[in-house]
Write an enzyme that holds these catalytic residues in place. Structure first.
Site, mmCIF file in Angstrom:
data_model
loop_
_atom_site.group_PDB
_atom_site.id
_atom_site.type_symbol
_atom_site.label_atom_id
_atom_site.label_comp_id
_atom_site.label_asym_id
_atom_site.label_seq_id
_atom_site.Cartn_x
_atom_site.Cartn_y
_atom_site.Cartn_z
ATOM 1 N N GLU A 1 71.803 39.389 2.044
ATOM 2 C CA GLU A 1 71.674 40.833 1.021
ATOM 3 C C GLU A 1 70.796 41.091 -0.247
ATOM 4 O OE1 GLU A 1 75.780 41.315 0.922
ATOM 5 O OE2 GLU A 1 76.393 41.438 2.560
ATOM 6 N N GLU B 1 76.931 38.787 9.909
ATOM 7 C CA GLU B 1 78.358 39.138 9.201
ATOM 8 C C GLU B 1 79.018 40.127 9.476
ATOM 9 O OE1 GLU B 1 78.657 39.086 5.059
ATOM 10 O OE2 GLU B 1 76.988 36.398 4.649
HETATM 11 C C1 BGP Z 1 79.180 39.613 2.043
HETATM 12 C C2 BGP Z 1 79.392 38.866 1.884
HETATM 13 C C3 BGP Z 1 80.093 37.687 1.586
HETATM 14 C C4 BGP Z 1 81.368 37.830 2.456
HETATM 15 C C5 BGP Z 1 81.641 39.417 2.299
HETATM 16 C C6 BGP Z 1 82.608 39.818 2.377
HETATM 17 O O1 BGP Z 1 78.449 41.056 1.201
HETATM 18 O O2 BGP Z 1 77.848 38.213 2.312
HETATM 19 O O3 BGP Z 1 79.657 36.190 0.859
HETATM 20 O O4 BGP Z 1 81.532 37.573 0.747
HETATM 21 O O5 BGP Z 1 80.242 39.480 2.157
HETATM 22 O O6 BGP Z 1 83.183 40.133 1.103
HETATM 23 P P1 BGP Z 1 84.144 39.942 0.312
HETATM 24 O O7 BGP Z 1 84.258 38.659 0.417
HETATM 25 O O8 BGP Z 1 83.724 40.898 -0.660
HETATM 26 O O9 BGP Z 1 85.005 40.245 1.389
#
Ligand code: BGP
Length: 489
Positions: A178, A386
């Protein structure tokens, strides 16, 4: 659901991040990273960054979900589910604890060999992310994070070690998770730009106040990451011409709140800066006209050197990846509330959408919309790196979790991917975040659970770390074994 199908060679993958799941924060020579200094959030969803580790706080990433000791069991679950690939991060601080050592830590290398060997047992393809929330604390303090150009070479030394060490075993690399988060003030911390005092982090409520110099540093950090990503691509292809390089963008899908042309323009601009600012650089190797204009209008000195241009042009990516969770709206009217949390972004609620317990709006059509926008601009293959839903869950009397919302969320997004492919887009695969419960990146909560496997671990640090299959486990297995055809839930 329609009769559209996914191609036979579609890649089903599981996505994790070492800094969020490994734990073992001081084991086998690992150095401290910036996440190791962040506490679990308080009742206001606010994390605290402390320079000294304070025994009165809980630092959830010190334990993660204990993947470091349980990777065999967890990869076994992923394989049983039917995943054909795992995307994980190799942690800089496991190989170079401060970022400045001459030679890599052999125990760190061994750990990643062990993981890759375990994946091989199940014929699962490793996909490596080289920077995911794991910036060495030492470099943050010494250099001011990515805002200092000297960090580029230090990072490349680490990358070269990884690419050389795993030559033949790993064919897909991504430099930065990201990378577009640095387009917003909240991204500074992730870029290793850390104030010398303790501070609070709340991605929804605390908008960091930035001076001109802070903004310069943030865009210098972003530029330096662009150069590092390009140099990584050039170097990796020299080491192994079969390697493919991806770029990872947090997929921000922003709609106009109304058909008012001013809202439409606001939405266009809101996509330009976090999404296309970096997308254009990763794919075309140059700052687009609006990126240049944005830098000029904000008097930003990003420290670009004339010789960078050629490197950026040469080190472009082979495939585009997005982490996609939700969408949001934007209004041109400043009095309209910004009351909708997105991943590291705040927008306005969409009256047509429902949201997760953390307020992230669920929008499978947004995935289709975004893929069309990306493919229309760039025309290179896309991968969903993701996607998933976080929920507060607990074990029931049958030692499982009833999670029908997860089935529904995934089924809708898989259906959207079929439509994406039917639209004529080259969509390579889908990686679910995250198959085993792990620590949330934004809040540090273990309570925000994404997995098909429940981990007995809680926000006060208690629990046995034992794993339990949730109800969605068998369902997802059926989905994956039918190549996404059987989506009934
Ligand atoms: C993305 C990241 C991950 C993950 C996901 C969910 O932005 O790459 O690392 O954490 O988000 O977010 P969160 O864990 O804040 O729910």
């Amino acid at each position: 659901m329609s009769e559209l199908k996914l191609p036979e060679n579609f890649i089903w993958g599981a996505s994790i991040c070492g800094a969020q799941c490994d734990g073992a924060w001081k084991e086998d020579g690992k150095g401290e990273n910036i996440l190791d200094h962040q506490t679990v959030c308080d009742s206001n969803k606010t994390r605290r960054f402390t320079h000294e580790i304070n025994p009165d706080y809980y630092y959830p990433n010190h334990d993660g979900n204990d993947f470091y000791h349980r990777y065999k069991e967890d990869i076994g679950y992923m394989a049983e589910l039917g995943f054909k690939s795992m995307r994980f991060s190799v942690m800089w601080t496991r190989l170079y604890p401060t970022g400045e050592e001459e030679l890599p830590n052999p125990k760190g290398l061994q750990y990643y060999h062990n993981i890759i060997n375990e994946l091989k047992k199940y014929d699962m393809e490793p996909v490596i992310m080289l920077s995911h929330l794991d910036f060495p604390y030492h470099l943050a303090m010494k250099y001011g994070g990515w805002s200092d150009r000297r960090v580029i070479d230090l990072f490349l030394k680490f990358c070269k070690t990884v690419v050389t060490e795993f030559k033949g075993d790993v064919k897909k690399y991504i430099g930065f998770n990201e990378i577009n988060i640095l387009c917003q003030p909240i991204g500074s911390t992730l870029g290793g730009i850390i104030p010398d005092h303790d501070f609070d982090l709340n991605i929804v409520k605390i908008v960091p106040q930035e001076s001109q110099e802070d903004m310069n540093k943030r865009f210098r950090a972003l530029h330096n990451q662009f150069v590092a990503a390009a140099k990584l691509a050039i170097m990796a292809r020299e080491i192994d011409p079969e390697i493919k390089i991806g770029g990872c963008v947090s997929g921000k899908c922003i709609y106009p709140l109304t058909p008012n042309p001013k809202d439409v323009l606001a939405a266009q601009q809101a996509m330009q800066i976090p999404d296309w600012f970096v997308g254009d650089m990763l794919v075309k190797g140059e700052y687009s006209y609006f990126a240049k204009r944005y830098l000029e209008r904000n008097n930003i000195d990003n420290g670009a050197l004339p010789e960078d241009a050629q490197i950026l042009k040469k080190g472009t990516i082979d495939f585009y990846t997005i982490n996609y969770y939700s969408s949001g709206c934007i209004s041109s009217d400043d009095s309209v509330a910004k009351d909708c949390a997105m991943n590291m972004f705040i927008s306005t609620k969409n009256p047509y959408l429902e949201a997760s317990e953390w307020g992230w709006q669920i929008d499978a059509d947004g995935l289709r919309y975004l893929c069309n926008e990306i493919y229309g601009r760039y025309g290179i293959p896309i991968m969903i790196l993701e996607n998933g839903i976080g929920a507060a869950e607990q074990l029931n009397e049958n030692n499982t979790v009833s999670d029908p919302y997860r089935k529904e969320y995934i089924a809708k997004h898989i259906q959207a991917m079929k439509e994406v492919i039917d639209d004529g887009i080259e969509l390579l695969g889908y990686y679910y975040w995250a198959p085993i419960d792990l620590v949330s990146a934004s809040t540090g909560e273990m309570m925000k659970r994404y997995g098909f496997v429940f981990v007995d671990h809680y926000d006060d640090g208690s629990g046995t770390m034992k794993r339990y299959k949730k109800e969605s486990f068998e369902w997802m297995k059926k989905v994956l074994h039918s190549n996404g055809e059987d989506l009934e839930y």
